[in-house]
Design an enzyme around this catalytic site. Structure first.
Site, short mmCIF file in Angstrom:
data_model
loop_
_atom_site.label_atom_id
_atom_site.label_comp_id
_atom_site.label_asym_id
_atom_site.label_seq_id
_atom_site.Cartn_x
_atom_site.Cartn_y
_atom_site.Cartn_z
N VAL A 11 1.08 -4.22 -15.54
CA VAL A 11 0.65 -2.83 -15.36
C VAL A 11 0.68 -2.07 -16.68
O VAL A 11 -0.27 -1.37 -17.03
CB VAL A 11 1.55 -2.12 -14.32
N LYS A 157 -5.99 -4.63 -9.26
CA LYS A 157 -6.07 -5.96 -8.67
C LYS A 157 -6.11 -6.99 -9.80
O LYS A 157 -6.95 -6.87 -10.71
CB LYS A 157 -7.32 -6.10 -7.80
N GLU A 158 -5.23 -7.95 -9.75
CA GLU A 158 -5.24 -8.98 -10.78
C GLU A 158 -6.58 -9.71 -10.74
O GLU A 158 -7.08 -10.07 -9.69
CB GLU A 158 -4.09 -9.97 -10.55
N ASN A 214 -0.87 -1.04 0.27
CA ASN A 214 -0.66 -2.48 0.19
C ASN A 214 -0.21 -3.07 1.52
O ASN A 214 -0.60 -4.19 1.88
CB ASN A 214 0.37 -2.80 -0.90
N PHE A 255 -10.92 -7.51 3.49
CA PHE A 255 -9.63 -8.14 3.80
C PHE A 255 -9.59 -8.72 5.21
O PHE A 255 -8.57 -8.69 5.88
CB PHE A 255 -8.48 -7.15 3.59
N CYS A 266 2.54 -7.96 -5.63
CA CYS A 266 2.49 -6.67 -4.92
C CYS A 266 2.74 -6.77 -3.43
O CYS A 266 3.71 -6.21 -2.92
CB CYS A 266 1.13 -6.01 -5.17
N ARG A 334 3.62 -15.90 -8.63
CA ARG A 334 4.67 -15.26 -7.86
C ARG A 334 4.31 -15.26 -6.37
O ARG A 334 3.24 -14.83 -6.00
CB ARG A 334 4.90 -13.82 -8.35
#
Length: 437
Positions: A11, A157-158, A214, A255, A266, A334
């Site tokens: 971030v 968003k990664e 989230n 989603f 997250c 992760r």
């Protein structure tokens, strides 16, 4: 305007580089001296498309600089962003020690009106604690310096973080005073000029918005995975179900893709933290508890399919895994499904060969020599009894199936992201298993 960003993780570094790109003078601060030296040399510690070019460009042009101590630049900045880590404690609550450390340093050293902005994801009520810590330090010094605490949660968003920052669908800013609102408006004026939505709220609401957003997305994922599992039992096709409900404007199509579980930094952390916040306030988030339970079980689904296919005997079976990162366009492992699958396969006595275009080094750091590391996606499938797809990298979308079939000991493909066509795979001679159909 001059700002400091404390923390050069995902971030902090993205935020600092993007603010610099918008013309702001930025100092990114991290106590890890080796990391700062490496950044000055042009070595970016995380993988994010376009980030290395953005950092190097703005560092070279003088808008982005790096330091190991906030004190060294505090006199010259107007706003300090706290983007330090908030890892989950064993009980699921967010660990705020680094957030509070920044607050103490801020209170111990400011000499003029300044703003401390919390960019990290923190539980509701954190800003109040931060404000108390700062005021305590000012009282110790015996000085009367005005300051503001602001909540400005990130929604990056990664894999598309730079685009998300530069062209946000919304910017949430929680403030207590008009002065703080004026300063934050000035900082985000470039976004206002492009008609992006900058939404000002009270601070507790801003803190809650991040967790609520989230958690809602995680809920949709777990809901669709639950539906997918039921579809398999009753003979329905989840892909058709997804399309059918996604056309309902009240629901939408985002989603709703079933898969082998969500991971990353997250969703898992934020769902746990929100559940814990509710418990601390004598309330039970029953829906989110179910979301978390479904997700934990979903990460085992591909292993279960493989286990049932081989009738419970995976000893000495050689299994290939395509994709290690929790999602494409990142090296982040992760809470990745791959870690769960690897543990289950090793426990069952299988041999594992893995390949990921970006996350191989991260896997070596986490897993070590417990698995074999392929040189490419085709090397991974040589003489294997099954191929498991866990991450939907683009290079996996159109593989050379004829060559792969000849390389595999048994033509079994288990698709955890439903990126292949079931009919086509069967016509090619593969046993093909996927999610929900």
């Amino acid at each position: 305007m001059n700002i400091a960003v404390v923390g050069t993780g995902y971030v902090g570094l993205v935020s600092g580089a993007c603010f610099a790109e918008m013309g702001v003078s930025v100092v990114c601060v991290d106590i890890n001296e080796e990391k700062i030296i490496s950044l000055k040399q042009g070595n970016i510690p995380i993988y994010e498309p376009g980030l290395d070019e953005l950092v190097l460009k703005n560092y070279r042009e003088g808008r982005l600089n790096f330091a190991t101590e906030l004190i060294s630049c505090l006199d010259d900045v107007d706003i300090v962003f706290s983007a330090v880590g908030t890892p989950p404690d064993e009980d699921g609550s967010a660990d705020l020690q680094y957030v509070m450390s920044v607050a103490r340093t801020f209170g111990q050293n400011i000499k003029k009106y300044s703003i401390l902005v919390t960019k990290s994801t923190v539980p509701v009520g954190t800003a109040r604690k931060v404000k108390t810590v700062i005021q305590t330090e000012l009282d110790k010094r015996g000085v009367d310096i005005s300051f503001d605490v602001v909540s400005n949660p990130e929604f990056l968003k990664e894999g598309s973080a730079i685009k998300d920052f530069m062209s946000p669908d919304r910017v949430i800013i929680g403030v207590e005073t008009e002065r703080a609102k004026e300063w934050m408006t000035k900082l985000y004026r470039p976004f206002l000029l492009n008609n992006f939505r900058v939404i000002f709220t009270d601070i507790p609401s801003a803190e809650m918005i991040k967790y609520a957003a989230n958690s809602m997305l995680a809920t949709r994922i777990s809901f669709m995975n639950d539906i997918a599992n039921l579809c398999e039992l009753v003979g329905a096709d989840v892909n058709q179900v997804r399309k059918g409900i996604g056309t309902d404007l009240r629901i939408g199509n985002k989603f709703l893709y079933p898969g082998c579980g969500y991971g990353g930094s997250c969703f898992p952390k934020d769902v746990k933290a929100l559940i814990k916040t509710a418990e601390q306030n004598n309330y039970s988030m029953n829906v989110l508890k179910a979301v978390e339970e479904v997700n934990q079980e979903q990460k085992k689904v591909l292993f279960k399919k493989l286990f049932y296919y081989y009738r419970g005997n995976l000893r000495n079976k050689k299994i290939a895994i395509w994709g290690l990162a929790f999602k494409a366009e990142t090296d982040d492992m992760r809470e990745a499904t791959s870690l769960v699958i690897i543990d289950l396969l090793l426990e069952a006595g299988a041999t594992i060969v893995v390949y990921d275009p970006i996350a191989m080094e991260e896997c070596k750091r986490r897993v070590g020599n417990m698995v074999f590391y392929a040189t490419d996606m085709y090397d991974a499938v040589q003489d294997v009894d099954a191929l498991l797809l866990l991450t939907e990298w683009k290079l996996f979308r159109l593989p050379k199936w004829d060559a792969i079939k000849n390389m595999m000991k048994e033509a079994l493909v288990i698709d955890g992201r439903n990126i292949y066509d079931k009919k086509e795979m069967h016509e090619l001679g593969f046993t093909y298993l996927c999610i929900g159909c």
